[in-house]
Design an enzyme around this catalytic site. Structure first.
Site, PDB file in Angstrom:
ATOM      1  N   ASN A   1       0.715  -1.342  -0.124  1.00  0.00           N
ATOM      2  CA  ASN A   1      -0.229  -0.248   0.312  1.00  0.00           C
ATOM      3  C   ASN A   1       1.088   1.805  -0.016  1.00  0.00           C
ATOM      4  O   ASN A   1       1.449   2.158   0.941  1.00  0.00           O
ATOM      5  CB  ASN A   1      -1.045   0.146   1.340  1.00  0.00           C
ATOM      6  CG  ASN A   1      -1.369   1.371   1.454  1.00  0.00           C
ATOM      7  OD1 ASN A   1      -1.449   2.041   0.139  1.00  0.00           O
ATOM      8  ND2 ASN A   1      -1.591   0.974   2.269  1.00  0.00           N
TER       9      ASN A   1
ATOM     10  N   LYS B   1       0.130   4.059  -0.547  1.00  0.00           N
ATOM     11  CA  LYS B   1      -0.403   5.651   0.315  1.00  0.00           C
ATOM     12  C   LYS B   1      -0.748   6.431  -0.390  1.00  0.00           C
ATOM     13  O   LYS B   1      -0.033   6.144  -1.826  1.00  0.00           O
ATOM     14  CB  LYS B   1       0.052   5.317   2.315  1.00  0.00           C
ATOM     15  CG  LYS B   1      -0.131   3.925   2.866  1.00  0.00           C
ATOM     16  CD  LYS B   1       0.194   4.638   4.189  1.00  0.00           C
ATOM     17  CE  LYS B   1      -0.083   2.928   5.238  1.00  0.00           C
ATOM     18  NZ  LYS B   1      -0.144   2.938   6.657  1.00  0.00           N
TER      19      LYS B   1
ATOM     20  N   HIS C   1      -9.917   1.286   4.625  1.00  0.00           N
ATOM     21  CA  HIS C   1      -8.143   1.149   5.279  1.00  0.00           C
ATOM     22  C   HIS C   1      -8.602   2.607   6.484  1.00  0.00           C
ATOM     23  O   HIS C   1      -9.342   3.235   6.816  1.00  0.00           O
ATOM     24  CB  HIS C   1      -7.528   2.221   4.980  1.00  0.00           C
ATOM     25  CG  HIS C   1      -5.929   2.352   5.743  1.00  0.00           C
ATOM     26  ND1 HIS C   1      -5.731   2.680   6.140  1.00  0.00           N
ATOM     27  CD2 HIS C   1      -5.123   1.187   5.416  1.00  0.00           C
ATOM     28  CE1 HIS C   1      -4.257   2.489   6.458  1.00  0.00           C
ATOM     29  NE2 HIS C   1      -3.980   1.381   5.818  1.00  0.00           N
TER      30      HIS C   1
ATOM     31  N   GLU D   1      -7.008   4.544   7.993  1.00  0.00           N
ATOM     32  CA  GLU D   1      -6.403   6.209   8.028  1.00  0.00           C
ATOM     33  C   GLU D   1      -7.386   6.484   6.997  1.00  0.00           C
ATOM     34  O   GLU D   1      -7.757   8.170   7.381  1.00  0.00           O
ATOM     35  CB  GLU D   1      -5.191   5.905   7.005  1.00  0.00           C
ATOM     36  CG  GLU D   1      -3.715   5.269   7.832  1.00  0.00           C
ATOM     37  CD  GLU D   1      -2.766   5.302   6.825  1.00  0.00           C
ATOM     38  OE1 GLU D   1      -1.635   5.065   7.463  1.00  0.00           O
ATOM     39  OE2 GLU D   1      -2.863   5.090   5.930  1.00  0.00           O
TER      40      GLU D   1
ATOM     41  N   GLU E   1      -5.104  -5.139  10.382  1.00  0.00           N
ATOM     42  CA  GLU E   1      -4.999  -3.923  10.519  1.00  0.00           C
ATOM     43  C   GLU E   1      -5.442  -3.306  12.384  1.00  0.00           C
ATOM     44  O   GLU E   1      -5.607  -2.619  12.274  1.00  0.00           O
ATOM     45  CB  GLU E   1      -4.862  -3.364  10.024  1.00  0.00           C
ATOM     46  CG  GLU E   1      -4.372  -3.559   8.964  1.00  0.00           C
ATOM     47  CD  GLU E   1      -3.779  -2.630   7.589  1.00  0.00           C
ATOM     48  OE1 GLU E   1      -4.362  -1.158   7.730  1.00  0.00           O
ATOM     49  OE2 GLU E   1      -2.814  -2.319   6.595  1.00  0.00           O
TER      50      GLU E   1
ATOM     51  N   GLY F   1       2.161   1.831  10.883  1.00  0.00           N
ATOM     52  CA  GLY F   1       3.298   2.911  11.394  1.00  0.00           C
ATOM     53  C   GLY F   1       3.624   3.677  12.663  1.00  0.00           C
ATOM     54  O   GLY F   1       4.709   4.929  12.566  1.00  0.00           O
TER      55      GLY F   1
ATOM     56  N   SER G   1       3.095  -2.385  10.130  1.00  0.00           N
ATOM     57  CA  SER G   1       4.849  -2.560  10.377  1.00  0.00           C
ATOM     58  C   SER G   1       5.515  -3.589   9.876  1.00  0.00           C
ATOM     59  O   SER G   1       6.174  -4.237  10.784  1.00  0.00           O
ATOM     60  CB  SER G   1       5.162  -1.505  12.121  1.00  0.00           C
ATOM     61  OG  SER G   1       4.679  -0.245  12.100  1.00  0.00           O
TER      62      SER G   1
HETATM   63  O1  LIG Z   1      -1.749  -0.383   4.826  1.00  0.00           O
HETATM   64  C1  LIG Z   1      -0.154  -0.321   5.551  1.00  0.00           C
HETATM   65  C2  LIG Z   1      -0.826  -0.514   6.753  1.00  0.00           C
HETATM   66  O2  LIG Z   1      -1.840   0.592   6.824  1.00  0.00           O
HETATM   67  C3  LIG Z   1       0.719  -0.764   7.063  1.00  0.00           C
HETATM   68  O3  LIG Z   1       1.421   0.129   7.003  1.00  0.00           O
HETATM   69  P1  LIG Z   1       2.898   0.266   8.138  1.00  0.00           P
HETATM   70  O4  LIG Z   1       3.415  -0.538   7.206  1.00  0.00           O
HETATM   71  O5  LIG Z   1       3.670   2.015   7.223  1.00  0.00           O
HETATM   72  O6  LIG Z   1       2.698   0.897   9.258  1.00  0.00           O
END
Ligand SMILES: O=C[C@H](O)COP(=O)(O)O
Length: 250
Positions: free
Chosen positions: A9, A11, A95, A97, A167, A173, A211
């Site tokens: 992802n 983002k 998600h 976020e 998640e 993050g 993470s």
């Molecule tokens: O979509 C991915 C998740 O939000 C995990 O993000 P991350 O691997 O940066 O913690």
């Protein structure tokens, strides 16, 4: 043993130049015969670029959201048919976020989930609890509520051939990934909750996000009910993402 899937992802990251470097490196590093389904979910403006670089590779691509409407006067929205035009085959839905920043209701998320399946793409439904909810011991109740909304609206069978990403919001993050045992417990809970439908139980993949990195991926993916990962930051680095994908090989 279910074939695992690793989803990157991106983002709200990238540029035409950095994407070209990343996509070229992934195509070079990921062998055609890899025994893992690999997906990158890019921001909408880069779907054409992702399609052009990945179309002859074993790597799928997709989006990080979608409209709950087919088409119409919905300024700024992107429809499932538009995603299909760029060869998208996976869509991340709900998600945290987004659901927190844009107050996405469980009902809206359920409708988007259905729209993606109806369009012949694979939804990746994100579920997970906050740190406060985990410390209160209500994580199963929270995740159940997210799944129950979809089940009530469309029936359990809608989960056939889909992906659920567990998640924990506190792990996103943060560099504080859930332990393999914590992930396994929640994945087992989700699978058992959806176990009454034999088609679903055979085809549903439950992946972990929060993470994931080259150091913890193998331990996480070795748990019996962890079918892969949803990877944020580490998906922006070709070597790290390649390493995580190889950790998912059976
Ligand atoms: O979509 C991915 C998740 O939000 C995990 O993000 P991350 O691997 O940066 O913690």
């Amino acid at each position: 043993m279910r074939r695992k899937i690793v989803v990157g992802n991106w983002k709200m990251n990238g540029s035409l130049a950095s994407n070209e470097r990343l996509l070229k490196a992934l195509v070079e590093k990921i062998p055609q015969a890899i025994s893992v389904d690999i997906v990158v979910c890019a921001p909408y403006p880069y779907l054409f670029q992702t399609q052009s670089y990945l179309k002859h590779s074993p790597i799928f691509w997709g989006a990080q959201n979608v409209a709950k409407f087919e088409s119409g006067a919905f300024t700024g929205e992107v429809s499932v048919s538009m995603l299909k035009e760029f060869g998208a085959s996976y869509v991340i839905i709900g998600h945290s976020e987004r659901s927190t920043a844009y107050c996405e209701s469980d009902e809206n998320i359920a409708t988007k989930f259905m729209m993606v399946k109806k369009a012949g793409m694979t939804p990746i439904l994100c579920v997970g609890e906050t740190l406060i909810e985990r410390e209160a011991g209500i994580m199963e109740k929270v995740v159940s509520k997210q799944l129950d909304t979809i089940i009530e609206m469309y029936g359990e069978e809608i989960f056939d051939e889909t992906v659920i990403a567990y998640e924990p919001i506190w792990a996103i993050g943060s560099d504080l990934a859930a332990s393999p045992e914590q992930a396994q417990a929640m994945h087992q809970f989700i699978r058992e909750k959806l176990s009454s439908n034999t088609k679903v139980i055979k085809s549903l993949k439950i992946i972990y996000g929060g993470s994931v990195n080259p150091q913890n991926a193998l331990q996480l993916f070795s748990m019996p009910d962890v079918d892969g990962g949803l990877v944020g930051r580490a998906s922006l680095n070709a070597s790290d993402f390649e390493s995580i994908c190889h950790s998912a090989e059976i």
